[in-house]
Motif scaffolding. Sequence first.
Motif, PDB file in Angstrom:
ATOM      1  N   ASN A  97      22.440   2.724   3.282  1.00 39.05           N
ATOM      2  CA  ASN A  97      21.900   1.622   3.959  1.00 39.05           C
ATOM      3  C   ASN A  97      21.602   0.280   3.360  1.00 39.05           C
ATOM      4  O   ASN A  97      20.328   0.715   2.602  1.00 39.05           O
ATOM      5  CB  ASN A  97      21.792   1.846   4.860  1.00 39.05           C
ATOM      6  N   PRO A  98      22.696  -0.430   3.229  1.00 38.17           N
ATOM      7  CA  PRO A  98      21.515  -1.344   2.303  1.00 38.17           C
ATOM      8  C   PRO A  98      20.427  -1.738   2.908  1.00 38.17           C
ATOM      9  O   PRO A  98      19.720  -1.960   3.291  1.00 38.17           O
ATOM     10  CB  PRO A  98      22.233  -2.499   2.655  1.00 38.17           C
ATOM     11  N   SER A  99      19.356  -2.336   1.389  1.00 41.70           N
ATOM     12  CA  SER A  99      17.794  -2.589   1.923  1.00 41.70           C
ATOM     13  C   SER A  99      17.863  -4.073   2.487  1.00 41.70           C
ATOM     14  O   SER A  99      16.782  -4.319   3.166  1.00 41.70           O
ATOM     15  CB  SER A  99      17.062  -2.201   0.363  1.00 41.70           C
ATOM     16  N   ARG A 100      18.375  -4.601   1.904  1.00 36.68           N
ATOM     17  CA  ARG A 100      18.192  -6.289   1.850  1.00 36.68           C
ATOM     18  C   ARG A 100      17.024  -6.430   1.559  1.00 36.68           C
ATOM     19  O   ARG A 100      16.328  -7.454   3.195  1.00 36.68           O
ATOM     20  CB  ARG A 100      18.676  -6.393   3.656  1.00 36.68           C
ATOM     21  N   GLY A 129       0.987  -1.444  -0.259  1.00 42.77           N
ATOM     22  CA  GLY A 129       0.204   0.107  -0.028  1.00 42.77           C
ATOM     23  C   GLY A 129       0.888   1.642   0.401  1.00 42.77           C
ATOM     24  O   GLY A 129       1.742   1.060  -0.096  1.00 42.77           O
ATOM     25  N   PRO A 130       0.446   2.409  -0.055  1.00 37.09           N
ATOM     26  CA  PRO A 130       0.635   3.962  -0.043  1.00 37.09           C
ATOM     27  C   PRO A 130       2.074   3.875   0.761  1.00 37.09           C
ATOM     28  O   PRO A 130       3.335   4.506   1.526  1.00 37.09           O
ATOM     29  CB  PRO A 130       0.049   5.168   0.222  1.00 37.09           C
ATOM     30  N   GLY A 131       1.295   3.272   2.360  1.00 37.91           N
ATOM     31  CA  GLY A 131       2.258   3.689   3.562  1.00 37.91           C
ATOM     32  C   GLY A 131       4.069   2.585   3.222  1.00 37.91           C
ATOM     33  O   GLY A 131       4.495   4.282   3.580  1.00 37.91           O
ATOM     34  N   LYS A 132       3.241   1.956   3.057  1.00 39.31           N
ATOM     35  CA  LYS A 132       5.211   1.686   2.962  1.00 39.31           C
ATOM     36  C   LYS A 132       5.164   1.800   1.284  1.00 39.31           C
ATOM     37  O   LYS A 132       6.656   1.621   1.930  1.00 39.31           O
ATOM     38  CB  LYS A 132       4.346  -0.301   2.517  1.00 39.31           C
ATOM     39  N   VAL A 133       5.165   2.208   0.287  1.00 34.73           N
ATOM     40  CA  VAL A 133       5.914   2.596  -0.534  1.00 34.73           C
ATOM     41  C   VAL A 133       6.537   4.038   0.119  1.00 34.73           C
ATOM     42  O   VAL A 133       7.290   3.952  -0.078  1.00 34.73           O
ATOM     43  CB  VAL A 133       4.900   2.816  -1.866  1.00 34.73           C
ATOM     44  N   PHE A 134       5.742   4.663   0.408  1.00 32.57           N
ATOM     45  CA  PHE A 134       6.428   5.734   0.766  1.00 32.57           C
ATOM     46  C   PHE A 134       7.308   5.632   1.784  1.00 32.57           C
ATOM     47  O   PHE A 134       8.784   6.602   1.940  1.00 32.57           O
ATOM     48  CB  PHE A 134       5.696   6.990   0.952  1.00 32.57           C
ATOM     49  N   ALA A 135       7.202   5.214   2.759  1.00 32.98           N
ATOM     50  CA  ALA A 135       7.948   4.513   3.886  1.00 32.98           C
ATOM     51  C   ALA A 135       9.284   4.279   3.485  1.00 32.98           C
ATOM     52  O   ALA A 135      10.289   4.321   3.004  1.00 32.98           O
ATOM     53  CB  ALA A 135       7.773   3.826   4.882  1.00 32.98           C
ATOM     54  N   TYR A 136       8.896   3.268   2.017  1.00 33.23           N
ATOM     55  CA  TYR A 136      10.283   3.047   1.573  1.00 33.23           C
ATOM     56  C   TYR A 136      11.191   3.554   0.981  1.00 33.23           C
ATOM     57  O   TYR A 136      12.589   3.688   1.253  1.00 33.23           O
ATOM     58  CB  TYR A 136      10.093   1.494   0.916  1.00 33.23           C
ATOM     59  N   GLY A 167      13.187 -10.390  -1.732  1.00 28.28           N
ATOM     60  CA  GLY A 167      12.174  -9.816  -3.170  1.00 28.28           C
ATOM     61  C   GLY A 167      11.977  -8.433  -4.083  1.00 28.28           C
ATOM     62  O   GLY A 167      13.362  -7.654  -3.221  1.00 28.28           O
ATOM     63  N   HIS A 168      10.772  -8.206  -4.913  1.00 27.69           N
ATOM     64  CA  HIS A 168      11.161  -6.681  -4.565  1.00 27.69           C
ATOM     65  C   HIS A 168      10.552  -5.858  -3.671  1.00 27.69           C
ATOM     66  O   HIS A 168       9.996  -6.001  -2.735  1.00 27.69           O
ATOM     67  CB  HIS A 168      10.131  -6.948  -6.102  1.00 27.69           C
ATOM     68  N   ASN A 169      11.564  -4.788  -3.481  1.00 27.46           N
ATOM     69  CA  ASN A 169      11.064  -3.496  -2.670  1.00 27.46           C
ATOM     70  C   ASN A 169       9.691  -2.600  -3.010  1.00 27.46           C
ATOM     71  O   ASN A 169       9.283  -2.551  -4.431  1.00 27.46           O
ATOM     72  CB  ASN A 169      11.977  -2.514  -2.766  1.00 27.46           C
ATOM     73  N   PRO A 170       8.856  -2.280  -2.253  1.00 27.06           N
ATOM     74  CA  PRO A 170       7.895  -1.575  -2.689  1.00 27.06           C
ATOM     75  C   PRO A 170       7.656  -0.430  -3.466  1.00 27.06           C
ATOM     76  O   PRO A 170       7.146  -0.901  -4.317  1.00 27.06           O
ATOM     77  CB  PRO A 170       7.530  -1.003  -1.216  1.00 27.06           C
ATOM     78  N   VAL A 171       8.677   0.178  -3.676  1.00 29.53           N
ATOM     79  CA  VAL A 171       9.285   1.094  -4.940  1.00 29.53           C
ATOM     80  C   VAL A 171       9.262   0.410  -5.883  1.00 29.53           C
ATOM     81  O   VAL A 171       8.918  -0.094  -7.094  1.00 29.53           O
ATOM     82  CB  VAL A 171      10.323   1.865  -4.590  1.00 29.53           C
TER      83      VAL A 171
END
Length: 198
Positions: free
Chosen positions: A91-94, A76-83, A97-101
Amino acid sequence: MTEQLEKTYLWDPVVRVLHWALVIAFFTAFGLGKFGPAQMTLHFYAGYAVAVIVVLRVIWGFVGFTTARFATFVKGPGKVFAYARTLPSSNPSRSYGHNPVGAIFVVGVLIVLAMQVTSGLLADPEDYINVGPLAQYVSSDVARKALSYHEPLSFLLLLMVIGHIGAIFWYKKRKGENLVTPMVTGYAQLPPREAPAE
């Protein structure tokens, strides 16, 4: 303190084969469309290959391995904007799989590819040679409109591919993460966690 990483299974063979097959099919279709012979038979075949790959990837997005499923990576938008706020950080995202963006890109490119394939199937350049196989089933206005969309969509896809490659370089240079090797081998170095189940 050094981050503990372990070899983690990330991308199944279906995702990897479809990914690289799409790279080949798209650039073949693009090159033939722009620089190929006037008779677009080979371009059509490359387009059909793209269509098959898109359909298979969509199906696999519902029934495939955990990291391939839309339900796993589309957020959802919340996790997309947070990421998105973490992207400038070194800092590595680790991501497992696919990240929210990245998920937005995956869904977006599948949609644009579907539109591109559809426009090609319906297009009629009125040269009696390079007529889309479905053009006969729609009005001439629809066939002409499909033709008018086909080339701009190809350049939009090219821009998306360039953006994708840019993101790969960004993650490598800024975050020290190699996104290419996992798409070849299926494995990535990630922090320990419970392995995804099929």
